[in-house]
Design a protein around this motif. Structure first.
Motif, PDB file in Angstrom:
ATOM      1  N   ARG A  82       6.615   2.818   0.427  1.00 59.10           N
ATOM      2  CA  ARG A  82       7.395   1.661   1.790  1.00 59.10           C
ATOM      3  C   ARG A  82       6.275   1.460   1.613  1.00 59.10           C
ATOM      4  NH1 ARG A  82      12.296   2.230   2.862  1.00 59.10           N
ATOM      5  NH2 ARG A  82      13.333   4.942   3.506  1.00 59.10           N
ATOM      6  N   GLU A  83       4.964   1.178   1.644  1.00 60.51           N
ATOM      7  CA  GLU A  83       3.547   0.144   1.711  1.00 60.51           C
ATOM      8  C   GLU A  83       4.192  -0.684   1.148  1.00 60.51           C
ATOM      9  OE1 GLU A  83       0.941   2.183   2.822  1.00 60.51           O
ATOM     10  OE2 GLU A  83       0.991   3.448   5.141  1.00 60.51           O
ATOM     11  N   GLU A  84       3.504  -0.096  -0.413  1.00 57.04           N
ATOM     12  CA  GLU A  84       3.721  -1.024  -1.441  1.00 57.04           C
ATOM     13  C   GLU A  84       4.863  -2.444  -1.804  1.00 57.04           C
ATOM     14  OE1 GLU A  84       3.594  -0.308  -6.544  1.00 57.04           O
ATOM     15  OE2 GLU A  84       4.397   1.117  -5.413  1.00 57.04           O
ATOM     16  N   ALA A  86       6.428  -3.284   1.166  1.00 57.72           N
ATOM     17  CA  ALA A  86       5.894  -4.636   2.050  1.00 57.72           C
ATOM     18  C   ALA A  86       5.154  -5.604   1.659  1.00 57.72           C
ATOM     19  CB  ALA A  86       5.883  -3.844   3.283  1.00 57.72           C
ATOM     20  N   SER A  87       4.032  -4.605   0.552  1.00 54.72           N
ATOM     21  CA  SER A  87       2.884  -5.435   0.116  1.00 54.72           C
ATOM     22  C   SER A  87       3.929  -6.607  -0.175  1.00 54.72           C
ATOM     23  CB  SER A  87       1.967  -4.592   0.465  1.00 54.72           C
ATOM     24  OG  SER A  87       1.988  -4.670  -1.110  1.00 54.72           O
ATOM     25  N   ALA A  88       4.975  -6.412  -1.037  1.00 58.13           N
ATOM     26  CA  ALA A  88       5.049  -6.844  -2.466  1.00 58.13           C
ATOM     27  C   ALA A  88       6.391  -7.852  -1.548  1.00 58.13           C
ATOM     28  CB  ALA A  88       6.133  -6.374  -3.221  1.00 58.13           C
ATOM     29  N   GLY A  89       6.085  -7.895  -0.379  1.00 52.75           N
ATOM     30  CA  GLY A  89       7.592  -8.860   0.703  1.00 52.75           C
ATOM     31  C   GLY A  89       8.625  -8.534   0.607  1.00 52.75           C
ATOM     32  N   HIS A  91      10.977  -6.080   2.911  1.00 52.35           N
ATOM     33  CA  HIS A  91      11.053  -5.785   4.955  1.00 52.35           C
ATOM     34  C   HIS A  91      12.652  -5.682   4.971  1.00 52.35           C
ATOM     35  CE1 HIS A  91       6.969  -6.933   5.443  1.00 52.35           C
ATOM     36  NE2 HIS A  91       7.135  -8.105   5.039  1.00 52.35           N
ATOM     37  N   ARG A 132      12.218  -8.410  -5.584  1.00 53.27           N
ATOM     38  CA  ARG A 132      10.655  -8.038  -5.636  1.00 53.27           C
ATOM     39  C   ARG A 132      11.020  -6.746  -5.907  1.00 53.27           C
ATOM     40  NH1 ARG A 132       9.259 -11.981  -0.724  1.00 53.27           N
ATOM     41  NH2 ARG A 132       8.386 -13.460  -1.860  1.00 53.27           N
TER      42      ARG A 132
END
Length: 229
Positions: A82-84, A86-89, A91, A132
């Motif tokens: 999920r962090e990955e 989120a870093s990919a945009g 949300h 994404r």
């Protein structure tokens, strides 16, 4: 408590019920005019490499492909995944759903297809989030095979079977209004009953305390000296 007692309490505390009903009417406004929400959906399928013995890629969908696909889904649903994303945009709300596109003779998750869904405030944002997610999913599939030293021409590839397409989520306003009205009516009744039961007791205790403080002490007739109680 009888129905008559409830009706009398509602009449005595009508202002409490009126206040709760006004708050309920204000809460019903977002139900009548909800914020538009769009759901974008796409389908991704894992394709095995083209070989001489199996020229048709779609006829070689074996359980190992489904296992690989589900493993990648678990990676993306983990906190690190999920962090990955989120870093990919990516949300908001999204899902990766393994699909069972087989028949009654096909075990669940045998067909390695994944339905990717994402919600957004506008169609473009929802479609972008789905794309994404697909990119991150395909990247994990490629990284796993690269770590195993599999040649590029022999690798399994993620292919978009159904392109992202967003549609507005349509809720049922009648059900939402009915639920809001039911909760508001229940809150009005409970509020009036609570106020009718506890507020008078507090008020009477407060008045009794004030009367005891204001009551003068008795004096003796002889010298006007207060007599001890």
């Amino acid at each position: 408590m009888s129905p008559r007692d409830v009706a009398e309490a509602l009449l005595r505390r009508w202002y409490v019920s009126l206040l709760v009903l006004l708050l309920t009417a204000a809460a019903a406004y977002p139900v009548l005019r909800p914020t538009p929400v769009y759901l974008s959906s796409a389908v991704v399928v894992l394709k095995p490499p083209v070989t001489g013995n199996q020229p048709n890629q779609l006829t070689n969908l074996q359980p190992p492909l489904a296992t690989l696909s589900y493993g990648v889904i678990q990676q993306l649903e983990s906190p690190a995944g999920r962090e990955e994303l989120a870093s990919a945009g990516v949300h908001g709300t999204y899902q990766l759903i393994p699909r069972n596109s087989g028949t009654s003779a096909t075990p669940r998750y045998l067909i390695p297809s994944v339905q990717v869904q994402a919600r957004g405030g506008d169609p473009a944002a929802a479609d972008t989030a789905v794309r994404r997610i697909i990119d991150v999913y395909a990247g994990h599939v490629s990284d796993i095979q690269e770590a195993q030293g599999i040649a590029p021409e022999s690798r399994i590839n993620a292919s978009v079977l159904v392109t992202p397409s967003a549609a507005q989520v349509q809720g049922t306003k009648s059900r939402a209004l009915a639920g809001t009205a039911l909760l508001g009516g229940l809150a009005a009744i409970l509020g009036a009953l609570w106020f009718d039961r506890y507020a008078p007791g507090r008020g009477s205790r407060r008045d009794t305390a004030q009367e005891q403080e204001q009551e003068p002490e008795p004096f003796s007739r002889a010298g006007g000296v207060p007599v001890a109680g």
